[in-house]
Scaffold this motif. Structure first.
Motif, mmCIF file in Angstrom:
data_model
loop_
_atom_site.group_PDB
_atom_site.id
_atom_site.type_symbol
_atom_site.label_atom_id
_atom_site.label_comp_id
_atom_site.label_asym_id
_atom_site.label_seq_id
_atom_site.Cartn_x
_atom_site.Cartn_y
_atom_site.Cartn_z
ATOM 1 N N THR A 496 0.816 -1.324 0.019
ATOM 2 C CA THR A 496 0.124 0.050 -0.011
ATOM 3 C C THR A 496 0.684 1.301 -0.110
ATOM 4 O O THR A 496 0.667 2.317 -0.623
ATOM 5 C CB THR A 496 -1.086 -0.138 1.128
ATOM 6 N N ILE A 497 1.942 1.166 0.642
ATOM 7 C CA ILE A 497 2.727 2.430 0.746
ATOM 8 C C ILE A 497 3.408 2.574 -0.533
ATOM 9 O O ILE A 497 3.549 3.850 -1.199
ATOM 10 C CB ILE A 497 3.876 2.177 2.112
ATOM 11 N N LYS A 498 4.008 1.493 -1.129
ATOM 12 C CA LYS A 498 4.430 1.654 -2.483
ATOM 13 C C LYS A 498 3.749 2.288 -3.459
ATOM 14 O O LYS A 498 4.063 2.999 -4.275
ATOM 15 C CB LYS A 498 5.228 0.555 -2.922
ATOM 16 N N ALA A 499 2.251 1.886 -3.187
ATOM 17 C CA ALA A 499 1.444 2.302 -4.357
ATOM 18 C C ALA A 499 0.923 3.792 -4.185
ATOM 19 O O ALA A 499 0.565 4.738 -5.081
ATOM 20 C CB ALA A 499 0.020 1.489 -4.280
ATOM 21 N N GLY A 500 1.217 4.058 -2.784
ATOM 22 C CA GLY A 500 0.893 5.497 -2.528
ATOM 23 C C GLY A 500 -0.406 6.137 -2.377
ATOM 24 O O GLY A 500 -1.219 4.986 -2.361
ATOM 25 N N PRO A 501 -0.721 7.301 -2.385
ATOM 26 C CA PRO A 501 -2.100 7.632 -2.439
ATOM 27 C C PRO A 501 -3.149 7.032 -3.270
ATOM 28 O O PRO A 501 -4.339 6.978 -3.067
ATOM 29 C CB PRO A 501 -2.067 9.179 -2.610
ATOM 30 N N ALA A 502 -2.617 6.456 -4.423
ATOM 31 C CA ALA A 502 -3.440 5.836 -5.373
ATOM 32 C C ALA A 502 -4.351 4.403 -4.688
ATOM 33 O O ALA A 502 -5.215 4.125 -5.178
ATOM 34 C CB ALA A 502 -2.644 5.418 -6.509
ATOM 35 N N SER A 503 -3.462 3.991 -3.751
ATOM 36 C CA SER A 503 -4.087 2.947 -2.967
ATOM 37 C C SER A 503 -5.582 3.250 -2.232
ATOM 38 O O SER A 503 -5.949 2.319 -1.870
ATOM 39 C CB SER A 503 -3.247 2.621 -1.828
ATOM 40 N N TYR A 504 -5.847 4.614 -2.321
ATOM 41 C CA TYR A 504 -7.234 4.721 -1.473
ATOM 42 C C TYR A 504 -8.377 4.302 -2.705
ATOM 43 O O TYR A 504 -9.294 4.253 -2.288
ATOM 44 C CB TYR A 504 -7.231 6.232 -1.173
#
Length: 526
Positions: A496-504
Motif C-alpha cells: 500500500t505504501i509503495k502504491a502511495g495515495p492511489a491505494s485509496y
C-alpha cells in the motif's frame, strides 16, 4: 503437585500472543485520531488533498485494524484454555469489563469503521466526519474496558472473596471501573498509541519526501504528525509519572524492582540512573538525589521502601494468609461456624499470600519457617529485567520528545525537504515507539509477577491442568500463525505504501466506485 513446566509454557503462550497483538493496537489508536484530524481539515477547507490523505492513511488503518482483531480474539479464549482456575476464581469480576468491551465497545467501533469505509459516497461531508471521529473514540472506548480489566489485575479493588462459592465476587462495580490504576494505565497507554501513530505517519512521509514522491501528501502529513506527536509524547511522560505515583501506592515491590532498590530509601529518595543489579544487590549504581521521591511520593519527606523490607512485610502477610486458609478450611468443614467466618473476614485479604505456599505444600497452614521465607522471596520479580526494560522505555520516550520537537520546528519553517538527514532519521525511527511500548508492557505485566492478580492469586495457581504436549503444540501453532499474520500485514502495508495515495482506490473500490475527481487529479495539491 503443580507442574511448573505447564505454567511456564502457558505464560509464554500468553506473553507471545499479547506481544504480537500489541504491535497492532497502538497504531490503531494513533492512526484513528490522525485520520479524524485530516478529514476535519478537508471538511473545513474543501481541499481534496486532505480527503486523499484521509483515504490513504485510512487504508493503512484498516489493514492494521483487521490484524489487531485477528490476533486479539485468541487472547480472550486463552483465559478458558490455559487459565481455567483464573477464570473460575476471578471470572465474576474480570469477565464483566471484557464482556462490556466485546458486546458494546468493539461492536460500536466495528460499526463506525464499516461506515468509514463504505460511507464516503453515502454520507454528507459532516456526517462522514462524525463517523470518523466516532471511529477514533470507539477505538479508545474499547481500550478503556480492556485496561479496566487489566487495572483490576494490578489493583483488585471493588471485590471480595466469598468463602461459600470459593470465588472473588464484585462488591462495588463503580470502584472497579474508577480504579485509579486502571485510569492511569488507560491515559498512559492511549497516549503511547497516539505517539506510535504519529511516528508511523512521520516515517512513511519521510520515505516519500526522500524519494520525491507524493510530496503534497507527505509534507502535510508530517506537519500534522509533528504537532500531534509532540503533544502525545509529552503527555506520555506526564501520564507515566502519574502511573508511577499510583504504582507506589499499590505495587511497592514493582517500583523497588524497577529501581533495583534493595533497601528503603530515606526521604527524599534518589533515582537510580544506572546500576548493575544482581540477584541480591547492585555491584555498581549512580543515583540522582530527590528525583524518585518527587516522582513516586510527590513529596520530600516520604521514604520509598526497598526490596528486602518488602520481603519481610510479605512474610507477615503470608503468616496471616496461613491463618485465613485455616479459617477457610473450618468454614468448609462447618458452614455454620460463625467464629471461623469472623476470623476469616479479618484475614481474607491475605489469603492470596497464603496461596503462595501452594508452590511448596498443599496444607499451607502447616508451612515451615523456611517455606514461608522462600514464598516471601518469590514476591520479588526479576530485578534486572524490570530495571533495564523501564530504562529502555524512558530513553525511547525522551528521544521521541526531542524528535517531534525538532520535527515541529522544521515543519513550521518549511525546512523538512531541505533536511534529508532528518528525513532519514525519521524513517529509521519507525521502530522506536514499538520498542518503548513492548518494554512498557514487560514492566507492567512481568513486574506483577508472581501474581496473576496482585496479592490475590499467584500465577502458578491460576493455570489449567493441561499437559506439556498440549501447551507445546498450541504455543508452536500460535507463534507460527501470528508470525504469518504479521508477515501478511507487513506485506500489505508495504504494498500500500509503495502504491502511495492511489491505494485509496481500495476504499472506493469497496464502495463500487474508484472514480477520482478530474479536478483533484489535475491539481493534486487542491
Amino acid at each position: 503437585m503443580i507442574d511448573f513446566t505447564v505454567v511456564d509454557l502457558a505464560r509464554m503462550q500468553f506473553a507471545a500472543t499479547a506481544l504480537y497483538h500489541f504491535l497492532f493496537v497502538p497504531l490503531t489508536l494513533g492512526l484513528s485520531f490522525m485520520m479524524a484530524i485530516m478529514e476535519s481539515v478537508y471538511v473545513m477547507t474543501g481541499r481534496s488533498i486532505w480527503r486523499r490523505m484521509t483515504l490513504f492513511w485510512g487504508t493503512l488503518f484498516g489493514i492494521n485494524f483487521a490484524m489487531g482483531v485477528a490476533t486479539g480474539i485468541v487472547m480472550e479464549f486463552q483465559f478458558g484454555m490455559n487459565w481455567s482456575y483464573y477464570s473460575h476464581y476471578v471470572g465474576d469480576v474480570f469477565g464483566a469489563p471484557l464482556a462490556i468491551e466485546g458486546l458494546m465497545a468493539f461492536f460500536l467501533e466495528a460499526t463506525f469503521i464499516g461506515l468509514f469505509f463504505f460511507g464516503w459516497d453515502r454520507l454528507s461531508k459532516v456526517g462522514h466526519l462524525i463517523v470518523t471521529w466516532l471511529t477514533a473514540f470507539g477505538a479508545n472506548f474499547s481500550a478503556l474496558w480492556i485496561l479496566v480489566a487489566n487495572g483490576w489485575m494490578q489493583n483488585p479493588v471493588g471485590a471480595r472473596f466469598n468463602p461459600d462459592t470459593m470465588r472473588m465476587e464484585v462488591a462495588d462495580f463503580a470502584e472497579v471501573i474508577f480504579n485509579p490504576v486502571a485510569q492511569a494505565k488507560f491515559v498512559h497507554t492511549v497516549s503511547a498509541g497516539y505517539t506510535t501513530g504519529a511516528m508511523f505517519v512521520m516515517a512513511i512521509s519521510a520515505f516519500y519526501l526522500l524519494r520525491g514522491r507524493h510530496v503534497d501528501l507527505a509534507k502535510r502529513s508530517m506537519a500534522v504528525a509533528a504537532s500531534f506527536g509532540l503533544a502525545s509524547a509529552l503527555s506520555v511522560v506526564v501520564l507515566g509519572d502519574e502511573s508511577g505515583y499510583v504504582a507506589t501506592e499499590h505495587q511497592k515491590m514493582k517500583i523497588a524492582a524497577m529501581e533495583a532498590m534493595w533497601e528503603t530509601e530515606p526521604a527524599p529518595a534518589g533515582l537510580t540512573l544506572f546500576a548493575l543489579p544482581g540477584k541480591d544487590g547492585n555491584s555498581f549504581e549512580v543515583k540522582i538525589p530527590w528525583v524518585l521521591g518527587l516522582i513516586t511520593t510527590r513529596s520530600l519527606n516520604t521514604e520509598v521502601p526497598g526490596i528486602r523490607p518488602l520481603v519481610e512485610h510479605a512474610e507477615t502477610r503470608i503468616r496471616s494468609g496461613m491463618q485465613a486458609a485455616a479459617d477457610l478450611d473450618a468454614i468448609k468443614a462447618d458452614p455454620k461456624n460463625q467464629a471461623a467466618r469472623e476470623a476469616f473476614a479479618a484475614n481474607w485479604k491475605d489469603l492470596g499470600y497464603g496461596l503462595l505456599l501452594k508452590r511448596y505444600r498443599d496444607d499451607v497452614e502447616n508451612a515451615t519457617p523456611e517455606q514461608i521465607r522462600q514464598a516471601a522471596l518469590d514476591t520479588v520479580p526479576d530485578v534486572a529485567v524490570l530495571f533495564w526494560s523501564f530504562r529502555i522505555m524512558v530513553a525511547m520516550g525522551l528521544y521521541m520528545i526531542g524528535f517531534f520537537g525538532l520535527a515541529l520546528i522544521l515543519s513550521t519553517l518549511h525546512r523538512l525537504r531541505q533536511t534529508p538527514a532528518f528525513l532519514k532519521v525519521a524513517f529509521f525511527s519507525l521502530p522506536v515507539p514499538w520498542i518503548a511500548i513492548e518494554s512498557g508492557w514487560i514492566v507492567a505485566e512481568y513486574g506483577r509477577q508472581p501474581w496473576a492478580i496482585e496479592g490475590v492469586l499467584p500465577t502458578f495457581y491460576a493455570a489449567s491442568s493441561l499437559s506439556v504436549t498440549d501447551l507445546a503444540i498450541s504455543l508452536g501453532f500460535f507463534v507460527t500463525l501470528y508470525t504469518a499474520l504479521l508477515a501478511v500485514m507487513v506485506y500489505l502495508m508495504v504494498k500500500t505504501i509503495k502504491a502511495g495515495p492511489a491505494s485509496y482506490a481500495l476504499i472506493e473500490g469497496i464502495q463500487g466506485s474508484s472514480r477520482i475527481p478530474d479536478a483533484a487529479a489535475a491539481h493534486p495539491s487542491r
